[in-house]
Write a protein that holds these residues in place. Structure first.
Motif, short mmCIF file in Angstrom:
data_model
loop_
_atom_site.label_atom_id
_atom_site.label_comp_id
_atom_site.label_asym_id
_atom_site.label_seq_id
_atom_site.Cartn_x
_atom_site.Cartn_y
_atom_site.Cartn_z
N ASP A 11 64.94 31.66 60.01
CA ASP A 11 65.51 32.93 59.59
C ASP A 11 65.46 32.98 58.05
O ASP A 11 65.99 32.11 57.38
N VAL A 12 64.83 33.98 57.50
CA VAL A 12 64.67 34.12 56.06
C VAL A 12 66.01 34.46 55.42
O VAL A 12 66.76 35.30 55.91
N SER A 13 66.29 33.80 54.29
CA SER A 13 67.52 34.06 53.54
C SER A 13 67.15 34.54 52.14
O SER A 13 65.97 34.62 51.77
N ASP A 14 68.16 34.81 51.32
CA ASP A 14 67.92 35.21 49.93
C ASP A 14 67.09 34.16 49.20
O ASP A 14 66.20 34.48 48.42
N ARG A 15 67.40 32.91 49.47
CA ARG A 15 66.68 31.80 48.83
C ARG A 15 65.19 31.87 49.15
O ARG A 15 64.34 31.61 48.30
N GLY A 16 64.85 32.20 50.37
CA GLY A 16 63.46 32.31 50.77
C GLY A 16 62.74 33.49 50.17
O GLY A 16 61.52 33.49 50.04
N LEU A 17 63.50 34.52 49.79
CA LEU A 17 62.89 35.70 49.17
C LEU A 17 62.45 35.47 47.74
O LEU A 17 61.54 36.13 47.25
N ARG A 18 63.10 34.54 47.04
CA ARG A 18 62.77 34.30 45.63
C ARG A 18 61.29 34.01 45.40
O ARG A 18 60.66 34.67 44.58
N PRO A 19 60.69 33.04 46.11
CA PRO A 19 59.27 32.78 45.88
C PRO A 19 58.39 33.97 46.29
O PRO A 19 57.40 34.27 45.63
N LEU A 20 58.79 34.65 47.33
CA LEU A 20 58.03 35.83 47.77
C LEU A 20 58.04 36.89 46.68
O LEU A 20 57.01 37.48 46.36
N ALA A 21 59.20 37.13 46.10
CA ALA A 21 59.31 38.13 45.03
C ALA A 21 58.46 37.75 43.82
O ALA A 21 57.87 38.62 43.18
N ARG A 22 58.39 36.47 43.51
CA ARG A 22 57.59 36.01 42.37
C ARG A 22 56.09 36.11 42.64
O ARG A 22 55.32 36.45 41.74
N LEU A 23 55.67 35.78 43.85
CA LEU A 23 54.25 35.65 44.15
C LEU A 23 53.61 36.88 44.75
O LEU A 23 52.39 37.02 44.71
N ALA A 24 54.38 37.78 45.31
CA ALA A 24 53.81 38.89 46.07
C ALA A 24 54.12 40.23 45.43
O ALA A 24 54.52 41.18 46.09
#
Length: 109
Positions: A1-14
């Motif tokens: 289950d994706v959390s805020d922590r998991g969104l950080r790299p996505l926000a940086r890379l995508a």
């Protein structure tokens, strides 16, 4: 289950994302979604169905390019959040608020 922590790299890379479906990610909060929205300025479609921890204040930072948003089942989203979203996203042409129990007719005027 994706959390805020998991969104950080996505926000940086995508940063070029135009469509994203995070439906059912019950651990996401406004803080994580806000960071994502600020980083992904090309986002046109976002699915957040069932993200029960969202109150919706993050929607004020949504990109003006956003044309489709689904908040079905986000029971903490309020009239104020919907109003902020509509001001931030003039191009929005599809909004799903199914089972958003804290949203009333007042926000749709």
């Amino acid at each position: 289950d994706v959390s805020d922590r998991g969104l950080r790299p996505l926000a940086r890379l995508a940063r070029s994302l135009t469509h994203l479906d995070l439906s059912g990610c019950a651990k996401l909060t406004d803080r994580g979604v806000s960071a994502l929205l600020q980083a992904c300025s090309r986002l046109e479609s976002l699915q957040l169905k069932g993200c029960r921890e969202l109150s919706g204040w993050c929607l004020a930072s949504a990109t003006p390019r956003l044309i489709s948003l689904s908040l079905g089942g986000c029971t903490l989203v309020t009239d104020a959040a919907v109003g902020a979203l509509c001001r931030a996203c003039p191009a929005l042409n599809s909004l799903t608020l199914r089972q958003c129990r804290a949203v009333s007719d007042a926000s749709l005027r």
